[in-house]
Write a protein that holds these residues in place. Sequence first.
Motif, PDB file in Angstrom:
ATOM      1  N   VAL A 248      46.407  44.233  46.385  1.00 52.43           N
ATOM      2  CA  VAL A 248      47.359  45.164  45.760  1.00 52.43           C
ATOM      3  C   VAL A 248      48.047  44.520  44.805  1.00 52.43           C
ATOM      4  O   VAL A 248      48.481  45.186  43.745  1.00 52.43           O
ATOM      5  CB  VAL A 248      48.097  45.597  46.880  1.00 52.43           C
ATOM      6  N   PHE A 249      48.764  43.593  45.294  1.00 58.37           N
ATOM      7  CA  PHE A 249      49.712  42.705  44.007  1.00 58.37           C
ATOM      8  C   PHE A 249      49.017  42.649  42.580  1.00 58.37           C
ATOM      9  O   PHE A 249      49.603  43.143  41.699  1.00 58.37           O
ATOM     10  CB  PHE A 249      49.849  41.661  44.544  1.00 58.37           C
TER      11      PHE A 249
ATOM     12  N   MET B 290      50.577  48.016  35.891  1.00 58.11           N
ATOM     13  CA  MET B 290      51.729  48.289  35.194  1.00 58.11           C
ATOM     14  C   MET B 290      51.486  47.376  33.666  1.00 58.11           C
ATOM     15  O   MET B 290      52.142  48.146  32.658  1.00 58.11           O
ATOM     16  CB  MET B 290      52.707  47.307  35.982  1.00 58.11           C
TER      17      MET B 290
ATOM     18  N   LEU C  73      49.576  50.364  31.694  1.00 53.95           N
ATOM     19  CA  LEU C  73      50.441  51.433  31.184  1.00 53.95           C
ATOM     20  C   LEU C  73      51.393  51.192  30.346  1.00 53.95           C
ATOM     21  O   LEU C  73      52.014  51.928  29.574  1.00 53.95           O
ATOM     22  CB  LEU C  73      50.633  52.080  32.461  1.00 53.95           C
ATOM     23  N   LYS C  74      52.243  49.913  30.580  1.00 54.90           N
ATOM     24  CA  LYS C  74      53.426  49.719  29.782  1.00 54.90           C
ATOM     25  C   LYS C  74      52.898  49.770  28.331  1.00 54.90           C
ATOM     26  O   LYS C  74      53.545  49.932  27.228  1.00 54.90           O
ATOM     27  CB  LYS C  74      53.877  48.572  30.246  1.00 54.90           C
TER      28      LYS C  74
ATOM     29  N   ALA D  48      48.627  46.160  41.272  1.00 59.84           N
ATOM     30  CA  ALA D  48      49.776  46.632  40.712  1.00 59.84           C
ATOM     31  C   ALA D  48      50.013  45.870  39.359  1.00 59.84           C
ATOM     32  O   ALA D  48      50.716  46.741  38.373  1.00 59.84           O
ATOM     33  CB  ALA D  48      50.680  46.461  41.800  1.00 59.84           C
TER      34      ALA D  48
ATOM     35  N   ALA E 206      46.798  41.900  50.625  1.00 60.32           N
ATOM     36  CA  ALA E 206      48.320  42.095  49.675  1.00 60.32           C
ATOM     37  C   ALA E 206      48.098  41.532  48.574  1.00 60.32           C
ATOM     38  O   ALA E 206      48.581  42.027  47.490  1.00 60.32           O
ATOM     39  CB  ALA E 206      49.178  41.144  50.726  1.00 60.32           C
TER      40      ALA E 206
END
Lengths: 185, 191
Positions: free
Chosen positions: A168-169, A176, A179-180, A172, A165
């Motif tokens: 994944v956190f 983000m 990409l931002k 991600a 978990a």
Amino acid sequence: MTLALELALIAFVVVTAVFAALLRDVLGSIAVFAAYSLGLAIIWVLLQAPDVALTEAAVGAGVMTFLFLLTIAKTTRPDTEKPLKQVDLKAFVVVAAVALLMLTTVPAMPEVGDPDAPPVSAEHPTGEQTPYSYYIENTYVQAGIENAVAGVLVVYRGFDTFGEAVVVFAAAVGVMVVLKREVLK
Amino acid sequence: MTDSSGFDDRSENDSSTHRGQLEADGGEAGAPIDTEEARRRPYVESQVVMATVRLISPFVLTYGVFVTLHGADSPGGGFQGGVIMAATVVMLAFSFGIQPTREWVDDSALLGLVAGGVALFAVAILTPMAFDGAALELVVLESTTTVAVKWWVEMVEVAIGMMVAGVVVGLFFVISSGVFGTDEADREGDR
């Protein structure tokens, strides 16, 4: 009946896999790939792995298709008449060799549903209890959970699940942030 | 939420094609988007898709919640349920336009969902330690808190579901903003 269904599904999966690789039109390729995932999900159900089937249908056929569609939105359709790609002979030979190598392991596998197959048998040849039979016997007794998969994931292997978990956190958040930043440039 | 505007815009832009829309949105990357109406334009203009999604999305969402909450008793669990719940939002975005859906879903709410999921999982790790157990020894809690282990497992499933749903929707929005260009850049510039 089940055998016929299985064979039909396997044929469907193989054909869709080949077309997903060969189609020139990327949009078509994505649609075929979604169909491939759906066929695979039904195979998982037949092999009595409903948890895997749910994941395959939701992630493989569902979300991945949407993400792929977004990704190709900036590409253009090929204007050639031929719908299929030319097969690169060298690449084909390499892929076929790897596939053949992997297929040689198939005869060594136990039959589907064989109660004496090593992963599902009650004991190892040395006499020790296998993890499979331990979880099947104890998950409900110790934790009161009917779905042994969830029992293993949370009660027995909760720390591993927490690690996943957090991975994944972290992934991600990393994606983000990157990409931002790209978007804002 | 977005449905009414979706249908209105559709009738106004009837002549433009699906592909033309895709090119118009994606091709002019960087070009300023003038009007509110242009930004809200759904890029899939299909009555059939919109009507179907409107019909099935409540059921899909319910199924996602079911799969998450019944992780201990039936196939599935937080991961599968979370993806199914996220798929509802993705489906809405694809049929009614990504931009209106993006405005409807709060960015910080998504991040809160992801961080909250990890935090809730951490609660499941730490609570047994408060009751003289080892970390994550949920079985200890059955006798001390009189809450069956099953419900603690469900709590972990919900935590995983929150996290996965937030990650999938967030990833979808971030990728879409790279593809179609959003007002994100403008908004950041204004600050």
